[in-house]
Motif scaffolding. Structure first.
Motif, PDB file in Angstrom:
ATOM      1  N   LEU A  95      -5.111   0.665   7.455  1.00 24.32           N
ATOM      2  CA  LEU A  95      -5.029   1.112   6.073  1.00 24.32           C
ATOM      3  C   LEU A  95      -6.434   1.216   5.471  1.00 24.32           C
ATOM      4  CD1 LEU A  95      -2.003  -1.088   5.172  1.00 24.32           C
ATOM      5  CD2 LEU A  95      -2.048   1.403   5.045  1.00 24.32           C
ATOM      6  N   PRO A  96      -6.627   2.151   4.551  1.00 24.20           N
ATOM      7  CA  PRO A  96      -7.936   2.275   3.915  1.00 24.20           C
ATOM      8  C   PRO A  96      -8.230   1.039   3.068  1.00 24.20           C
ATOM      9  CG  PRO A  96      -6.360   3.766   2.892  1.00 24.20           C
ATOM     10  CD  PRO A  96      -5.660   3.131   4.063  1.00 24.20           C
ATOM     11  N   PRO A  97      -9.505   0.731   2.875  1.00 27.20           N
ATOM     12  CA  PRO A  97      -9.844  -0.439   2.036  1.00 27.20           C
ATOM     13  C   PRO A  97      -9.300  -0.242   0.631  1.00 27.20           C
ATOM     14  CG  PRO A  97     -11.797   0.494   3.117  1.00 27.20           C
ATOM     15  CD  PRO A  97     -10.662   1.412   3.397  1.00 27.20           C
ATOM     16  N   ARG A  98      -8.946  -1.361   0.006  1.00 28.48           N
ATOM     17  CA  ARG A  98      -8.380  -1.311  -1.349  1.00 28.48           C
ATOM     18  C   ARG A  98      -9.458  -1.544  -2.368  1.00 28.48           C
ATOM     19  NH1 ARG A  98      -2.432  -3.624  -1.201  1.00 28.48           N
ATOM     20  NH2 ARG A  98      -2.235  -2.015  -2.680  1.00 28.48           N
ATOM     21  N   PRO A 154       0.821  -1.217   0.000  1.00 29.29           N
ATOM     22  CA  PRO A 154       0.000   0.000   0.000  1.00 29.29           C
ATOM     23  C   PRO A 154       0.856   1.269   0.000  1.00 29.29           C
ATOM     24  CG  PRO A 154      -0.742  -1.535   1.693  1.00 29.29           C
ATOM     25  CD  PRO A 154       0.550  -2.069   1.148  1.00 29.29           C
ATOM     26  N   ASP A 155       0.362   2.296  -0.672  1.00 28.48           N
ATOM     27  CA  ASP A 155       1.083   3.567  -0.755  1.00 28.48           C
ATOM     28  C   ASP A 155       1.376   4.139   0.625  1.00 28.48           C
ATOM     29  OD1 ASP A 155       1.081   3.437  -3.515  1.00 28.48           O
ATOM     30  OD2 ASP A 155      -0.711   4.688  -3.746  1.00 28.48           O
ATOM     31  N   ALA A 156       0.433   4.025   1.563  1.00 35.54           N
ATOM     32  CA  ALA A 156       0.642   4.576   2.913  1.00 35.54           C
ATOM     33  C   ALA A 156       1.824   3.896   3.602  1.00 35.54           C
ATOM     34  CB  ALA A 156      -0.628   4.434   3.749  1.00 35.54           C
ATOM     35  N   LEU A 157       1.963   2.608   3.410  1.00 40.30           N
ATOM     36  CA  LEU A 157       3.096   1.888   3.993  1.00 40.30           C
ATOM     37  C   LEU A 157       4.400   2.309   3.311  1.00 40.30           C
ATOM     38  CD1 LEU A 157       4.110  -0.418   5.908  1.00 40.30           C
ATOM     39  CD2 LEU A 157       3.872  -1.916   3.932  1.00 40.30           C
ATOM     40  N   LEU A 158       4.404   2.392   2.004  1.00 39.69           N
ATOM     41  CA  LEU A 158       5.602   2.818   1.272  1.00 39.69           C
ATOM     42  C   LEU A 158       6.012   4.235   1.669  1.00 39.69           C
ATOM     43  CD1 LEU A 158       4.787   1.382  -2.261  1.00 39.69           C
ATOM     44  CD2 LEU A 158       6.488   0.519  -0.626  1.00 39.69           C
ATOM     45  N   PRO A 186     -10.994  -6.326  10.539  1.00 41.20           N
ATOM     46  CA  PRO A 186     -11.714  -5.237   9.874  1.00 41.20           C
ATOM     47  C   PRO A 186     -10.836  -4.389   8.945  1.00 41.20           C
ATOM     48  CG  PRO A 186     -11.424  -4.756  12.213  1.00 41.20           C
ATOM     49  CD  PRO A 186     -10.933  -6.154  11.989  1.00 41.20           C
ATOM     50  N   HIS A 187      -9.513  -4.380   9.170  1.00 43.83           N
ATOM     51  CA  HIS A 187      -8.618  -3.535   8.387  1.00 43.83           C
ATOM     52  C   HIS A 187      -7.296  -4.247   8.133  1.00 43.83           C
ATOM     53  CE1 HIS A 187     -11.165  -0.066   9.294  1.00 43.83           C
ATOM     54  NE2 HIS A 187     -11.192  -0.510  10.527  1.00 43.83           N
ATOM     55  N   CYS A 188      -6.641  -3.873   7.043  1.00 41.61           N
ATOM     56  CA  CYS A 188      -5.235  -4.205   6.857  1.00 41.61           C
ATOM     57  C   CYS A 188      -4.447  -3.251   7.752  1.00 41.61           C
ATOM     58  CB  CYS A 188      -4.827  -4.023   5.399  1.00 41.61           C
ATOM     59  SG  CYS A 188      -5.512  -5.266   4.286  1.00 41.61           S
ATOM     60  N   THR A 189      -3.317  -3.730   8.292  1.00 39.15           N
ATOM     61  CA  THR A 189      -2.604  -2.935   9.297  1.00 39.15           C
ATOM     62  C   THR A 189      -1.087  -3.091   9.186  1.00 39.15           C
ATOM     63  OG1 THR A 189      -2.760  -4.754  10.884  1.00 39.15           O
ATOM     64  CG2 THR A 189      -4.486  -3.071  11.004  1.00 39.15           C
TER      65      THR A 189
END
Length: 175
Positions: free
Chosen positions: A172-175, A28-32, A150-153
């Protein structure tokens, strides 16, 4: 690659169970976006592809990773089953699987008596507890495969003056 100076706080990024490209096409972009801010990144196994390892090795100041049960021979040749590091006086370990949730603290404290913090994965379930011995157990969940969560984390944390602080679970937001 620049090694972090531990005169200041050490910023950590923790992830596990990326399962690329089986569960998602990319991290995910947020993780990168967190990678440049981390002095040390942990990956607690189940990479599935070597491209993710190559990407993190090229972008992380320091990467501490282990292989998981879904990782094949190429990853197992490049990664240990258990990894150890000392960061600003704290003794860290990383491993993929720790067994069932029931009894985890006691089991991990017995298996890793010389650690202060153990980063693990496998379940895709975020976990943050402390064993009676003081061992802190952290599972960042998965940034790409939430399974029944409920979420990827993923997690971030800070090591300052030999103490683990600011442990934060990021949804993380849903993909």
């Amino acid at each position: 690659m620049r090694q972090p100076s531990y005169a200041e706080a050490v910023r950590l990024l923790l992830m596990s169970d990326t399962h690329l490209p089986k569960r998602a096409k990319a991290l995910p972009d947020a993780l990168l976006a967190e990678l440049p801010h981390a002095d040390v990144a942990f990956h607690a196994g189940d990479w599935v592809d070597t491209a993710t390892l190559d990407l993190l090795e090229s972008r992380c100041r320091r990467l501490i990773g282990v292989y998981g049960n879904n990782d094949g021979p190429e990853l197992r040749a490049r990664l240990p089953e258990v990894a150890y590091a000392e960061l600003d006086g704290l003794r860290f370990g990383a491993v993929h699987e720790t067994g069932p949730a029931q009894g985890r603290e006691a089991r991990c404290a017995a298996r890793f008596p010389d650690l202060d913090v153990l980063v693990f994965g496998h379940s895709h379930i975020p976990w943050d507890t402390t064993a009676p011995t003081g061992l802190r157990l952290l599972n960042p969940g998965s940034p790409t495969d939430r399974r029944r969560q409920p979420h990827c984390t993923y997690m971030t944390a800070t090591v300052t003056d030999g103490r683990l602080t600011d442990v934060t679970l990021h949804r993380l937001p849903p993909r």
